[in-house]
Design a protein around this motif. Structure first.
Motif, mmCIF file in Angstrom:
data_model
loop_
_atom_site.group_PDB
_atom_site.id
_atom_site.type_symbol
_atom_site.label_atom_id
_atom_site.label_comp_id
_atom_site.label_asym_id
_atom_site.label_seq_id
_atom_site.Cartn_x
_atom_site.Cartn_y
_atom_site.Cartn_z
ATOM 1 N N GLY A 1 63.837 4.265 -15.904
ATOM 2 C CA GLY A 1 65.146 4.022 -15.322
ATOM 3 C C GLY A 1 66.119 3.332 -16.258
ATOM 4 N N ARG A 2 65.739 3.210 -17.549
ATOM 5 C CA ARG A 2 66.636 2.594 -18.525
ATOM 6 C C ARG A 2 67.344 3.697 -19.318
ATOM 7 N NH1 ARG A 2 61.745 -0.238 -19.482
ATOM 8 N NH2 ARG A 2 61.652 0.605 -21.592
ATOM 9 N N ASN A 3 68.225 3.307 -20.218
ATOM 10 C CA ASN A 3 68.975 4.273 -21.023
ATOM 11 C C ASN A 3 68.249 4.460 -22.354
ATOM 12 O OD1 ASN A 3 70.812 5.575 -22.785
ATOM 13 N ND2 ASN A 3 72.555 4.806 -21.610
ATOM 14 N N GLY A 4 67.455 5.534 -22.472
ATOM 15 C CA GLY A 4 66.661 5.763 -23.672
ATOM 16 C C GLY A 4 67.502 5.933 -24.918
ATOM 17 N N PHE A 5 68.664 6.569 -24.773
ATOM 18 C CA PHE A 5 69.522 6.775 -25.946
ATOM 19 C C PHE A 5 70.003 5.439 -26.502
ATOM 20 C CE2 PHE A 5 73.873 6.991 -27.598
ATOM 21 C CZ PHE A 5 73.665 7.775 -28.717
ATOM 22 N N VAL B 1 66.923 3.136 -27.765
ATOM 23 C CA VAL B 1 66.170 3.574 -28.950
ATOM 24 C C VAL B 1 67.103 4.079 -30.048
ATOM 25 C CG1 VAL B 1 64.379 5.128 -29.813
ATOM 26 C CG2 VAL B 1 64.149 4.105 -27.530
ATOM 27 N N SER B 2 67.826 5.157 -29.763
ATOM 28 C CA SER B 2 68.625 5.806 -30.811
ATOM 29 C C SER B 2 69.799 4.946 -31.264
ATOM 30 C CB SER B 2 69.131 7.165 -30.316
ATOM 31 O OG SER B 2 68.048 8.015 -30.028
ATOM 32 N N ALA B 3 70.574 4.429 -30.306
ATOM 33 C CA ALA B 3 71.748 3.633 -30.677
ATOM 34 C C ALA B 3 71.332 2.315 -31.334
ATOM 35 C CB ALA B 3 72.618 3.369 -29.450
ATOM 36 N N THR B 4 70.247 1.713 -30.849
ATOM 37 C CA THR B 4 69.770 0.467 -31.455
ATOM 38 C C THR B 4 69.302 0.698 -32.884
ATOM 39 O OG1 THR B 4 69.160 -0.479 -29.324
ATOM 40 C CG2 THR B 4 68.034 -1.359 -31.262
ATOM 41 N N HIS B 5 68.573 1.798 -33.092
ATOM 42 C CA HIS B 5 68.130 2.162 -34.439
ATOM 43 C C HIS B 5 69.331 2.362 -35.361
ATOM 44 C CE1 HIS B 5 65.690 4.324 -37.482
ATOM 45 N NE2 HIS B 5 66.726 5.130 -37.569
ATOM 46 N N PRO C 1 59.092 12.396 -33.639
ATOM 47 C CA PRO C 1 58.139 12.332 -32.520
ATOM 48 C C PRO C 1 58.083 10.970 -31.845
ATOM 49 C CG PRO C 1 57.120 13.329 -34.460
ATOM 50 C CD PRO C 1 58.420 12.748 -34.903
ATOM 51 N N LEU C 2 58.056 9.914 -32.642
ATOM 52 C CA LEU C 2 57.886 8.584 -32.069
ATOM 53 C C LEU C 2 59.156 8.114 -31.371
ATOM 54 C CD1 LEU C 2 55.940 6.279 -31.665
ATOM 55 C CD2 LEU C 2 56.564 5.402 -33.918
ATOM 56 N N MET C 3 60.303 8.277 -32.049
ATOM 57 C CA MET C 3 61.569 7.839 -31.457
ATOM 58 C C MET C 3 61.877 8.617 -30.178
ATOM 59 S SD MET C 3 62.910 5.348 -33.142
ATOM 60 C CE MET C 3 63.099 4.561 -34.735
ATOM 61 N N SER C 4 61.644 9.932 -30.201
ATOM 62 C CA SER C 4 61.926 10.734 -29.003
ATOM 63 C C SER C 4 60.994 10.353 -27.859
ATOM 64 C CB SER C 4 61.813 12.233 -29.318
ATOM 65 O OG SER C 4 60.505 12.573 -29.758
ATOM 66 N N ALA C 5 59.732 10.041 -28.167
ATOM 67 C CA ALA C 5 58.788 9.621 -27.127
ATOM 68 C C ALA C 5 59.207 8.286 -26.525
ATOM 69 C CB ALA C 5 57.379 9.525 -27.714
ATOM 70 N N ARG C 6 59.680 7.364 -27.371
ATOM 71 C CA ARG C 6 60.112 6.059 -26.868
ATOM 72 C C ARG C 6 61.362 6.184 -25.997
ATOM 73 N NH1 ARG C 6 58.894 2.360 -32.350
ATOM 74 N NH2 ARG C 6 56.682 2.049 -31.881
ATOM 75 N N ALA C 7 62.289 7.061 -26.391
ATOM 76 C CA ALA C 7 63.490 7.270 -25.578
ATOM 77 C C ALA C 7 63.129 7.900 -24.233
ATOM 78 C CB ALA C 7 64.478 8.161 -26.334
ATOM 79 N N LYS C 8 62.226 8.860 -24.261
ATOM 80 C CA LYS C 8 61.776 9.518 -23.030
ATOM 81 C C LYS C 8 61.112 8.518 -22.090
ATOM 82 C CE LYS C 8 58.768 13.299 -21.461
ATOM 83 N NZ LYS C 8 57.788 14.339 -21.905
ATOM 84 N N ALA C 9 60.282 7.622 -22.662
ATOM 85 C CA ALA C 9 59.598 6.617 -21.846
ATOM 86 C C ALA C 9 60.602 5.658 -21.222
ATOM 87 C CB ALA C 9 58.586 5.857 -22.700
ATOM 88 N N ALA C 10 61.638 5.266 -21.980
ATOM 89 C CA ALA C 10 62.667 4.368 -21.445
ATOM 90 C C ALA C 10 63.421 5.047 -20.298
ATOM 91 C CB ALA C 10 63.633 3.956 -22.552
ATOM 92 N N ASP C 11 63.765 6.321 -20.476
ATOM 93 C CA ASP C 11 64.440 7.066 -19.406
ATOM 94 C C ASP C 11 63.577 7.122 -18.149
ATOM 95 O OD1 ASP C 11 66.730 7.587 -20.894
ATOM 96 O OD2 ASP C 11 65.974 9.504 -21.660
ATOM 97 N N ALA C 12 62.278 7.334 -18.336
ATOM 98 C CA ALA C 12 61.361 7.432 -17.199
ATOM 99 C C ALA C 12 61.275 6.116 -16.430
ATOM 100 C CB ALA C 12 59.974 7.846 -17.683
#
Length: 664
Positions: free
Chosen positions: A589-593, A596-600, A576-587
């Motif tokens: 204009g950044r690359n949420g994947f 968040v995901s690749a950095t993790h 829930p938290l990681m997906s929310a952070r990726a979604k917020a980054a996409d919103a």
């Protein structure tokens, strides 16, 4: 006040040399550079990120300038193991080494959360039962252990000891709770009859008298970011194991609420509120029923928009808890405070605060419901969407901060980690450059002092490009075959780091069947220290496990000549938290994947690969069974986050290399 000459780099180097000699170690260029950079950061009040590879000796690299600094310094660590090493080994020997330096304040103290200390009131007056009544004699099978802990605490008090949990006889979490309290349950030094002897209060008093304070990330977060005063005022904080800081800050700021929490609070408070006007306990019990119905009607997972039924139920719990708190009778007279009353009111306060936060539906928070399973009921969780903002506003703006770890450069750059900590890439000061100017600008430097290890000669990175990509159903036949071939070639000597407990157990079962001449251990077979001991004692052993092995295991020597990683450790898509952070980054204009995901994944990969080479004589292979590390566009970012190992995708070559290592 320390003379300016003491702070000169020459003095830092001289004291460092004496300290290394006192510790029986070997001074390294990276360690000297680190100490001088840390001293400069403290002097200039400029933030600093220092990547210091394993074996650099980074503890002394920041402790020496911390002791020589003219104002109080806090050192915050993530793990108890490092805290113990600092307090029991590094700091005492460093203090001995700087005895000849005039004007240096060598006073130091350890500061932990209140629940890490035994509570003399609970030990001497008993533990409140479900009705809030103090019960003197522990009941059930744990009675003997609790009595042993009580006796130990009394001995500590008599001997003027610290009463810290780390020094207590072996025990479980449940047993320790019978002799300790959290901050909400504490009566406070002014009300407690044992306040003058209190271990936690004595630790705080010592901290107030000390120049150097060692604490943990969570307590630092509560003090600096949650703004609950826990640590005496300080000038600079050194954050070791800084790669874990954002996770620890997030954890400290995460709250939970279940129906059972509300019911328990009502049950505890009933003794004091049963006869008051308006039946506040009945209101709270009714609100608990409403919350139960609302949770049943809510789908597990992230809750982007709070459903009307859940929102109303949370508001009722909030209001009912507030009504109970308001109805609590005032304490009368002086003397011994009632621990049961304090605990009951504390439980109500916790329910109120958590329900209020969840009911608010703040865009700054992420709310989710975990699925009930086995005996674990469904619980609501709320966590901050991001922590870089509070860290920037409440820590970095007021203090000088030195971040250090073996893993701070992801993708070959400090940018990702610096951003997650609250620093902006545009604020970085490069060598020879001047500080950026402007309101609210926080200049920082990032340096990599290297490693004493020659990774190109000591380690091979093997990516099994020929394997199929990992699927959702766990390890396939091809991956299991590959694991057995690699383990067989290494004749054991393998640490297996897996993405799930199920994968680790499946691999262990297959290796035991096909390679019965080797010893194969799986996390869960015994306590981790016991498993690690077995792994170290017999080279022909494999140890397979999950996350706690990725970061918490130190096994130098021939016992670990191979680290197998089953797949790139991306967060689960339904986290829930990681997906929310990726979604917020996409919103934004950044690359949420990537953010968040690749950095993790990069951070965990680097930590996992770091288990292999622990000394200058270690040799071995990091085997990654996920072909995406070689084929995906993000593979370059991930590989650039790893130590600079010699790389291959040839399975035959790797098996030969492992066989040569095993043969000695």
């Amino acid at each position: 006040m320390v003379p300016e000459s003491v702070l000169a780099s020459s003095t830092v180097a001289e004291v460092l040399t004496a300290a290394v000699a006192a510790l029986g170690g070997q001074q390294r260029d990276g360690q000297v550079r680190m100490a001088e950079e840390v001293a400069a950061a403290m002097e200039s009040h400029r933030h600093l990120l220092v990547q210091a590879g394993t074996g650099t000796g980074k503890s002394l690299g920041y402790l020496v300038p911390a002791l020589l600094h003219d104002k109080r310094v806090v050192v915050a660590t993530a793990t108890l193991a490092l805290q113990h090493q600092l307090v029991e080994r590094d700091i005492p020997r460093l203090v001995e080494a700087v005895k000849g330096v005039d004007g240096v304040d060598t006073s130091h103290a350890v500061l932990k959360g209140r629940s890490n200390y035994a509570c003399l009131h609970r030990i001497r007056n008993g533990v409140p039962d479900d009705q809030g009544t103090l019960v003197d004699v522990p009941m059930g099978s744990m009675a003997e252990k609790v009595l042993e802990l009580r006796a130990w605490a009394e001995e500590e008090s008599e001997a003027k000891g610290t009463g810290e949990r780390d020094n207590a006889p072996r025990h479980t979490d449940r047993e320790w709770r019978q002799v300790s309290v959290n901050h909400r349950e504490c009566l406070g030094a002014a009300k407690c009859p044992f306040g003058q002897e209190c271990f936690a209060e004595l630790a705080r008093e010592k901290a107030h008298r000390s120049h150097l304070i060692v604490t943990n990330h969570s307590l630092l977060a509560i003090d600096a970011i949650e703004e609950v005063p826990m640590i005496p005022d300080y000038d600079t904080v050194v954050i070791d194991e800084a790669h874990e800081l954002t996770a620890r800050v997030t954890q400290a700021a995460t709250d939970e609420l279940a129906v059972a929490d509300v019911e328990r609070a009502a049950k505890r408070a009933n003794r004091w509120l049963a006869d008051v006007d308006g039946d506040p306990i009945g209101d709270l019990e009714s609100a608990a029923d409403d919350l139960s119905d609302a949770i049943i009607a809510t789908s597990p997972g992230r809750i982007d928009l709070v459903p009307e039924q859940l929102g109303e139920a949370l508001a009722r719990v909030r209001d009912a808890a507030r009504g109970c708190i308001s109805a609590f009778p005032k304490e009368g007279g002086e003397g011994d405070a009632d621990a049961g009353r304090t605990q009951a009111r504390g439980l109500l306060q916790e329910v109120f605060v958590n329900a209020e936060r969840m009911a608010s539906g703040s865009a700054a928070d992420v709310l989710w419901l975990n699925e009930a399973r086995d005996r674990i009921p469904a619980r609501l969780h709320v966590a901050p969407l991001q922590v870089w903002g509070p860290m920037r506003d409440k820590l970095l703006t007021d203090k000088t901060v030195v971040f250090t770890s073996a893993t701070l450069m992801l993708g070959g750059d400090f940018g990702a980690v610096a951003t997650s900590l609250g620093l902006k890439p545009a604020e970085r000061v490069l060598d020879g450059g001047s500080d950026p100017e402007g309101d609210g600008v926080l200049p920082w430097r990032g340096i990599d002092v290297g490693s004493p290890f020659d990774y190109g000669q000591q380690a091979i990175l093997y990516v099994a490009r020929h394997l199929p990509p990992p699927g959702r159903d766990g390890l396939g036949a091809a991956q299991l075959d590959e694991i057995c071939e690699l383990v067989d070639a290494a004749e054991g000597r393998t640490l297996g780091l897996f993405s799930s407990r199920r994968a680790a157990e499946a691999a262990a079962e297959v290796v035991r069947t096909r390679l019965p001449h080797l010893t194969t251990l799986a996390q869960g077979d015994a306590q981790l220290p016991e498993l690690a001991k077995q792994f170290v004692e017999d080279p022909h052993t494999c140890l397979f496990g999950t996350l706690s092995l990725w970061q918490g295991l130190d096994v130098p020597g021939e016992t670990c000549q191979q680290v197998i990683i089953d797949r790139i450790p991306f967060p689960r898509p339904d986290d829930p938290l990681m997906s929310a952070r990726a979604k917020a980054a996409d919103a934004m204009g950044r690359n949420g994947f990537m953010e968040v995901s690749a950095t993790h994944a990069a951070l965990l990969l680097a930590q996992g690969a770091g288990r292999l080479i622990r000394t200058t004589t270690d040799r071995g292979v990091v085997s990654v069974l996920d072909p995406r590390l070689a084929t995906a566009r993000y593979g370059g970012f991930l590989k650039a986050s790893l130590p600079p190992m010699w790389t291959t995708t040839d399975p035959a070559l790797v098996r030969k290399a492992l066989a040569r290592l095993a043969a000695g």
